[in-house]
Design an enzyme around this catalytic site. Structure first.
Site, PDB file in Angstrom:
ATOM      1  N   HIS A 172       0.837  -1.206   0.000  1.00 28.56           N
ATOM      2  CA  HIS A 172       0.000   0.000   0.000  1.00 28.56           C
ATOM      3  C   HIS A 172       0.861   1.242   0.000  1.00 28.56           C
ATOM      4  O   HIS A 172       1.963   1.245   0.545  1.00 28.56           O
ATOM      5  CB  HIS A 172      -0.960   0.018   1.192  1.00 28.56           C
TER       6      HIS A 172
ATOM      7  N   HIS B 127       0.741   5.271   1.060  1.00 29.67           N
ATOM      8  CA  HIS B 127       0.050   6.296   1.829  1.00 29.67           C
ATOM      9  C   HIS B 127       0.106   7.602   1.031  1.00 29.67           C
ATOM     10  O   HIS B 127       1.190   7.984   0.567  1.00 29.67           O
ATOM     11  CB  HIS B 127       0.770   6.543   3.161  1.00 29.67           C
TER      12      HIS B 127
HETATM   13  P1  AMP Z   1       1.637   0.371   7.427  1.00 26.80           P
HETATM   14  O1  AMP Z   1       2.272   0.675   8.751  1.00 26.80           O
HETATM   15  O2  AMP Z   1       2.309   1.094   6.294  1.00 26.80           O
HETATM   16  O3  AMP Z   1       1.475  -1.117   7.175  1.00 26.80           O
HETATM   17  O4  AMP Z   1       0.215   1.045   7.508  1.00 26.80           O
HETATM   18  C1  AMP Z   1      -0.995   0.390   7.620  1.00 26.80           C
HETATM   19  C2  AMP Z   1      -2.065   1.461   7.581  1.00 26.80           C
HETATM   20  O5  AMP Z   1      -3.302   0.841   7.418  1.00 26.80           O
HETATM   21  C3  AMP Z   1      -2.142   2.344   8.840  1.00 26.80           C
HETATM   22  O6  AMP Z   1      -1.990   3.705   8.475  1.00 26.80           O
HETATM   23  C4  AMP Z   1      -3.536   2.050   9.376  1.00 26.80           C
HETATM   24  O7  AMP Z   1      -4.150   3.173   9.954  1.00 26.80           O
HETATM   25  C5  AMP Z   1      -4.276   1.573   8.140  1.00 26.80           C
HETATM   26  N1  AMP Z   1      -5.396   0.669   8.387  1.00 26.80           N
HETATM   27  C6  AMP Z   1      -5.389  -0.469   9.133  1.00 26.80           C
HETATM   28  N2  AMP Z   1      -6.603  -1.051   9.105  1.00 26.80           N
HETATM   29  C7  AMP Z   1      -7.395  -0.292   8.314  1.00 26.80           C
HETATM   30  C8  AMP Z   1      -8.753  -0.360   7.879  1.00 26.80           C
HETATM   31  N3  AMP Z   1      -9.558  -1.360   8.268  1.00 26.80           N
HETATM   32  N4  AMP Z   1      -9.217   0.616   7.074  1.00 26.80           N
HETATM   33  C9  AMP Z   1      -8.422   1.640   6.686  1.00 26.80           C
HETATM   34  N5  AMP Z   1      -7.133   1.754   7.046  1.00 26.80           N
HETATM   35  C10 AMP Z   1      -6.635   0.822   7.855  1.00 26.80           C
END
Ligand code: AMP
Length: 134
Positions: free
Chosen positions: A98, A100
């Site tokens: 993903h 951001h």
């Molecule tokens: P990372 O640390 O780059 O793996 O970031 C994972 C991101 O996913 C974090 O910014 C979380 O806030 C986001 N996240 C986790 N669960 C969900 C969800 N159900 N819907 C939207 N965002 C999410």
């Protein structure tokens, strides 16, 4: 076991989706660094950048550019940060690739990454090693 993003892709978990094509999906991050923080993901099960290849990379970048422009316009932000954590050591928590897209209004929202100093010749050595892998 499916991770949260795989569940969002197949409709098992709700998400506030903002953009979708056959190959990519963008939705609001539930716990934003800055309000308007949006995530862009491939629909294919790709754990991290090291598994991304071919047209999937192009499709994803096209969506990141589109979403970045939309986030900037919609929030009135002056800029955006685009980041991706790949590997747990890099801070990856959800093991589905993903990106951001984080709107930025002011540098005081959060700082930038720290910097390190190279010793003499060290940068050239890193460059040589990286070139050999390309
Ligand atoms: P990372 O640390 O780059 O793996 O970031 C994972 C991101 O996913 C974090 O910014 C979380 O806030 C986001 N996240 C986790 N669960 C969900 C969800 N159900 N819907 C939207 N965002 C999410």
């Amino acid at each position: 076991m499916k991770n949260v993003f795989e569940k969002i892709i197949n409709g098992e978990l709700p998400a506030d989706k903002v953009y979708e094509t056959d190959s990519v999906l963008a939705f609001m991050d539930i716990n934003p660094n800055v309000k308007g923080h949006t995530l862009v993901i491939p629909k294919k099960s790709i754990e991290n950048i090291f598994e991304l290849e071919g047209t999937d990379a192009g499709d994803l970048m096209e969506a990141i550019v589109k979403v970045s422009n939309a986030v900037k316009k919609a929030t009135g932000a002056k800029g955006v940060n685009i980041s991706s954590n790949n590997g747990k050591e890099a801070g990856q928590v959800v093991f589905h690739l993903h990106f951001h897209v984080i709107p930025r209004f002011d540098k005081s929202e959060f700082g930038s990454l720290p910097h390190q100093d190279y010793k003499d010749g060290e940068m050239r050595d890193f460059a040589d090693r990286i070139r050999k892998e390309l």
